[in-house]
Design a protein around this motif. Structure first.
Motif, PDB file in Angstrom:
ATOM      1  N   SER A   2    -102.749 -24.009  32.553  1.00 51.69           N
ATOM      2  CA  SER A   2    -101.892 -22.874  32.869  1.00 51.69           C
ATOM      3  C   SER A   2    -101.245 -23.039  34.231  1.00 51.69           C
ATOM      4  N   TYR A   3    -101.879 -23.841  35.084  1.00 48.92           N
ATOM      5  CA  TYR A   3    -101.425 -24.018  36.469  1.00 48.92           C
ATOM      6  C   TYR A   3    -101.248 -25.503  36.763  1.00 48.92           C
ATOM      7  N   VAL A   4    -100.455 -25.786  37.789  1.00 41.59           N
ATOM      8  CA  VAL A   4    -100.394 -27.151  38.314  1.00 41.59           C
ATOM      9  C   VAL A   4    -100.096 -27.099  39.821  1.00 41.59           C
ATOM     10  N   ARG A  57     -90.585 -24.717  33.657  1.00 39.40           N
ATOM     11  CA  ARG A  57     -89.840 -24.905  32.399  1.00 39.40           C
ATOM     12  C   ARG A  57     -90.789 -24.930  31.209  1.00 39.40           C
ATOM     13  N   HIS A  58     -92.038 -25.324  31.451  1.00 41.59           N
ATOM     14  CA  HIS A  58     -93.005 -25.413  30.361  1.00 41.59           C
ATOM     15  C   HIS A  58     -94.093 -24.354  30.470  1.00 41.59           C
ATOM     16  N   GLY A  59     -93.801 -23.291  31.183  1.00 45.16           N
ATOM     17  CA  GLY A  59     -94.707 -22.150  31.224  1.00 45.16           C
ATOM     18  C   GLY A  59     -95.910 -22.314  32.133  1.00 45.16           C
ATOM     19  N   GLY A  80     -93.193 -16.069  39.297  1.00 46.15           N
ATOM     20  CA  GLY A  80     -94.155 -16.739  38.416  1.00 46.15           C
ATOM     21  C   GLY A  80     -94.807 -17.915  39.107  1.00 46.15           C
ATOM     22  N   ALA A  81     -95.069 -17.787  40.387  1.00 43.68           N
ATOM     23  CA  ALA A  81     -95.610 -18.931  41.135  1.00 43.68           C
ATOM     24  C   ALA A  81     -96.690 -18.465  42.102  1.00 43.68           C
ATOM     25  N   VAL A  82     -97.386 -19.447  42.633  1.00 44.47           N
ATOM     26  CA  VAL A  82     -98.401 -19.218  43.666  1.00 44.47           C
ATOM     27  C   VAL A  82     -98.062 -20.171  44.808  1.00 44.47           C
ATOM     28  N   VAL A  83     -98.259 -19.725  46.037  1.00 44.09           N
ATOM     29  CA  VAL A  83     -98.092 -20.607  47.200  1.00 44.09           C
ATOM     30  C   VAL A  83     -99.466 -20.820  47.817  1.00 44.09           C
ATOM     31  N   ALA A  84     -99.736 -22.040  48.268  1.00 44.25           N
ATOM     32  CA  ALA A  84    -100.987 -22.306  48.979  1.00 44.25           C
ATOM     33  C   ALA A  84    -100.641 -22.826  50.368  1.00 44.25           C
TER      34      ALA A  84
END
Ligand code: PEP
Length: 251
Positions: free
Chosen positions: A89-91, A118-120, A161-165
């Motif tokens: 689900s994440y990368v 693009r691929h969810g 739809g994102a996460v920042v680290a």
């Protein structure tokens, strides 16, 4: 209200048997059953096996990297579609080890971010300054540049739809953790940068801290108002330690 996320980055450690044991222990410890969302990011070749073992246990799956290209003649690369296909689900994109050891620049990281979405997949965009950059006062410029390139390429809507680290390079794998105050300062800077384009998206954006997070310092870091969980390397390889960190991120 942002739900905390704790991501374990297993890097290039362990065997198939050890990785299997680790996730079995996390399942037994109910690491994903608390208030925080919990994912693990094993090496590519173990993803399917970890997905099979973690299935139904509220432990999600992420990959450590992705190819910016769709498919085709890219020997050795793994596409976003393939990662989605095996249950990710994440990368993670733009980890400092990818940037420093494999020459990934901001533009490539931005393309990987876009390919993932693009691929969810939810990209976990890593940013952070080196020790020299911090000591020379360049931290704000470096972190802002790393965020801005992705903003320009993907657009602010993509951050919904994102996460920042935030991972200061000087704290990764060194045992030297940013203080809670240092982390909060940079997290607020990142959120402010996104807010300049869209305040609503900024308010819901999860920003993780990474860099020698341990059971002993997790609660203090996660208590900061703009720290929404952690990206955890070394400590994610010990089930008990990681489960304690996950619990510290819960409500
Ligand atoms: C990481 O791998 O992203 C990381 C933060 O590692 P560590 O927790 O070991 O510093």
């Amino acid at each position: 209200m942002r739900r905390a996320l704790v991501a374990g980055n297993w890097k290039m450690h362990g065997s198939l048997a050890e990785s299997g044991r680790l996730v079995d222990e996390l399942v037994a410890l109910r690491a994903g059953a608390g208030g925080a969302e919990v994912i693990v990011c094993p090496p590519f070749v173990y993803l399917s096996e970890i997905a099979r073992r973690a299935g139904g246990a509220a432990i999600g799956l992420g990959a450590q990297d992705v190819c910016a290209e769709e498919s085709g003649a890219h020997t050795g690369e793994v596409s976003a579609a393939m990662l989605a296909d095996v249950g990710c689900s994440y990368v993670i994109v733009g980890h400092s080890e990818r940037r420093s050891l494999y020459g990934e620049d901001d533009a490539l990281v931005a393309r990987k971010f876009v390919a993932a979405q693009r691929h969810g997949l939810v990209p976990i965009l890593c940013v952070g300054e080196s020790l020299a950059e911090r000591e020379s006062g360049a931290m704000p410029a470096v972190v802002t540049r790393q965020v801005d390139v992705v903003l320009q390429v993907a657009g602010v809507a993509a951050f919904a739809g994102a996460v920042v680290a935030y991972e200061p390079v000087w704290a990764i794998g060194t045992g030297r953790t940013a203080s809670a105050g240092q982390a909060q300062e940079v997290h607020a800077l990142i959120r402010g940068r996104i807010a300049a384009s869209d305040a609503t998206i900024a308010a819901s954006l999860r920003i993780l801290y990474g860099g020698s997070v341990k059971a002993a310092n997790a609660a203090e870091l996660f208590a900061m108002p703009d720290v929404d969980g952690g990206l955890v390397g070394g400590a994610s390889l010990q089930a008990g330690e990681f489960a304690t960190i996950c619990a510290a991120a819960g409500p």
